[in-house]
Design a protein around this motif. Sequence first.
Motif, mmCIF file in Angstrom:
data_model
loop_
_atom_site.group_PDB
_atom_site.id
_atom_site.type_symbol
_atom_site.label_atom_id
_atom_site.label_comp_id
_atom_site.label_asym_id
_atom_site.label_seq_id
_atom_site.Cartn_x
_atom_site.Cartn_y
_atom_site.Cartn_z
ATOM 1 N N GLU A 99 -2.460 -11.820 -17.952
ATOM 2 C CA GLU A 99 -2.752 -10.578 -18.671
ATOM 3 C C GLU A 99 -2.240 -9.374 -17.879
ATOM 4 O O GLU A 99 -2.234 -9.366 -16.653
ATOM 5 N N ASP A 100 -1.817 -8.359 -18.608
ATOM 6 C CA ASP A 100 -1.296 -7.155 -17.956
ATOM 7 C C ASP A 100 -2.409 -6.315 -17.345
ATOM 8 O O ASP A 100 -2.279 -5.799 -16.244
ATOM 9 N N ILE A 101 -3.510 -6.161 -18.090
ATOM 10 C CA ILE A 101 -4.569 -5.262 -17.627
ATOM 11 C C ILE A 101 -5.921 -5.701 -18.174
ATOM 12 O O ILE A 101 -6.047 -6.042 -19.346
ATOM 13 N N LEU A 102 -6.916 -5.689 -17.305
ATOM 14 C CA LEU A 102 -8.301 -5.922 -17.722
ATOM 15 C C LEU A 102 -8.962 -4.562 -17.842
ATOM 16 O O LEU A 102 -9.059 -3.826 -16.860
ATOM 17 N N ASP A 103 -9.426 -4.274 -19.039
ATOM 18 C CA ASP A 103 -10.028 -2.961 -19.267
ATOM 19 C C ASP A 103 -11.495 -3.213 -19.635
ATOM 20 O O ASP A 103 -12.317 -3.474 -18.759
ATOM 21 N N THR A 104 -11.843 -3.173 -20.917
ATOM 22 C CA THR A 104 -13.234 -3.466 -21.279
ATOM 23 C C THR A 104 -13.572 -4.950 -21.098
ATOM 24 O O THR A 104 -14.737 -5.311 -20.974
ATOM 25 N N GLY A 105 -12.546 -5.805 -21.126
ATOM 26 C CA GLY A 105 -12.777 -7.247 -21.002
ATOM 27 C C GLY A 105 -12.794 -7.948 -22.350
ATOM 28 O O GLY A 105 -12.833 -9.182 -22.419
ATOM 29 N N LYS A 131 -9.165 -2.383 -14.390
ATOM 30 C CA LYS A 131 -9.909 -1.109 -14.357
ATOM 31 C C LYS A 131 -11.386 -1.451 -14.421
ATOM 32 O O LYS A 131 -11.993 -1.381 -15.491
ATOM 33 N N PHE A 152 -4.904 5.957 -17.908
ATOM 34 C CA PHE A 152 -4.128 5.172 -18.854
ATOM 35 C C PHE A 152 -2.731 4.945 -18.277
ATOM 36 O O PHE A 152 -2.028 5.899 -17.949
ATOM 37 N N ILE A 153 -2.362 3.679 -18.114
ATOM 38 C CA ILE A 153 -1.072 3.388 -17.483
ATOM 39 C C ILE A 153 -0.053 2.850 -18.488
ATOM 40 O O ILE A 153 -0.414 2.271 -19.518
ATOM 41 N N LEU A 158 3.742 -2.337 -20.269
ATOM 42 C CA LEU A 158 2.616 -1.644 -20.924
ATOM 43 C C LEU A 158 3.096 -0.423 -21.703
ATOM 44 O O LEU A 158 3.978 0.310 -21.253
ATOM 45 N N ASP A 159 2.469 -0.193 -22.837
ATOM 46 C CA ASP A 159 2.954 0.859 -23.739
ATOM 47 C C ASP A 159 1.965 1.995 -23.949
ATOM 48 O O ASP A 159 0.771 1.891 -23.657
HETATM 49 P P1 5GP Z 1 -9.578 -4.743 -23.050
HETATM 50 O O1 5GP Z 1 -9.654 -5.644 -24.238
HETATM 51 O O2 5GP Z 1 -9.889 -5.420 -21.732
HETATM 52 O O3 5GP Z 1 -10.337 -3.477 -23.239
HETATM 53 O O4 5GP Z 1 -8.118 -4.213 -22.963
HETATM 54 C C1 5GP Z 1 -7.091 -5.010 -22.690
HETATM 55 C C2 5GP Z 1 -5.873 -4.530 -23.436
HETATM 56 O O5 5GP Z 1 -5.928 -3.132 -23.762
HETATM 57 C C3 5GP Z 1 -4.707 -4.721 -22.530
HETATM 58 O O6 5GP Z 1 -4.139 -5.983 -22.754
HETATM 59 C C4 5GP Z 1 -3.807 -3.596 -22.934
HETATM 60 O O7 5GP Z 1 -2.996 -4.039 -23.996
HETATM 61 C C5 5GP Z 1 -4.718 -2.514 -23.436
HETATM 62 N N1 5GP Z 1 -4.967 -1.514 -22.381
HETATM 63 C C6 5GP Z 1 -6.105 -1.294 -21.699
HETATM 64 N N2 5GP Z 1 -5.966 -0.315 -20.793
HETATM 65 C C7 5GP Z 1 -4.680 0.091 -20.904
HETATM 66 C C8 5GP Z 1 -3.904 1.070 -20.220
HETATM 67 O O8 5GP Z 1 -4.313 1.788 -19.302
HETATM 68 N N3 5GP Z 1 -2.617 1.189 -20.624
HETATM 69 C C9 5GP Z 1 -2.075 0.426 -21.622
HETATM 70 N N4 5GP Z 1 -0.812 0.642 -21.924
HETATM 71 N N5 5GP Z 1 -2.765 -0.514 -22.269
HETATM 72 C C10 5GP Z 1 -4.062 -0.674 -21.918
#
Ligand code: 5GP
Length: 174
Positions: A99-105, A131, A152-153, A158-159
């Motif tokens: 996975e590129d990024i873990l945000d909320t999960g 994050k 936000f990256i 990542l877009d």
């Molecule tokens: P989650 O489901 O963990 O909240 O988010 C995961 C997905 O949200 C990532 O796979 C990514 O696609 C998107 N996302 C979360 N944070 C960022 C960020 O800072 N930048 C970008 N470009 N995408 C994000």
Amino acid sequence: MDSQLKPRILFTRDEIEAVVKRLAAEVSQDYQGKCPLLLGILKGSFVFMADLIRLLDFPLEVEFVKVSSYGRGRESSGKAKLVKGFSSPVKDRDVLIVEDILDTGLTTSVVSDYLREKKPASLKLCALTDKPSRRRIPVTADYLGFTLPDKFIVGYGLDWNQKFRNLPDICYLE
Ligand code: 5GP
Ligand code: MG
């Protein structure tokens, strides 16, 4: 779209390369002699996946899934569902989510639930960035690249509204 948004470098391409090498070494230690299935989450993980697998010198397979998170831009709505699965068998396989990024999960938990139903031999998570301050569902990466501030990256796959995936560095927008 905010055309004035300027990408500023957070991690350079050289820093990314060093971290991907470190992750590849960790993954190699654990999967050497096995034939894992590396499962990327579209679209963001495609660049990371491409770099990671070329540093792994043992047999492996690659698949991708896509999760829609109902939302454009920076904020997701708190709901997610799998919109593209895959057909390779998972039962009794060693599966590594990439996975590129873990945000909320939320995204990774949707994918993990989908996979667990298919009874893999093992299931681990390799995330390039995390994050932790934004987590809503408890998910931790078994292999982690960078820990991020709450910014936000974009770049390196990542877009922001489908743009900036082609930047070679990891950037934040100002
Ligand atoms: P989650 O489901 O963990 O909240 O988010 C995961 C997905 O949200 C990532 O796979 C990514 O696609 C998107 N996302 C979360 N944070 C960022 C960020 O800072 N930048 C970008 N470009 N995408 C994000
Ligand atoms: Mg993603």
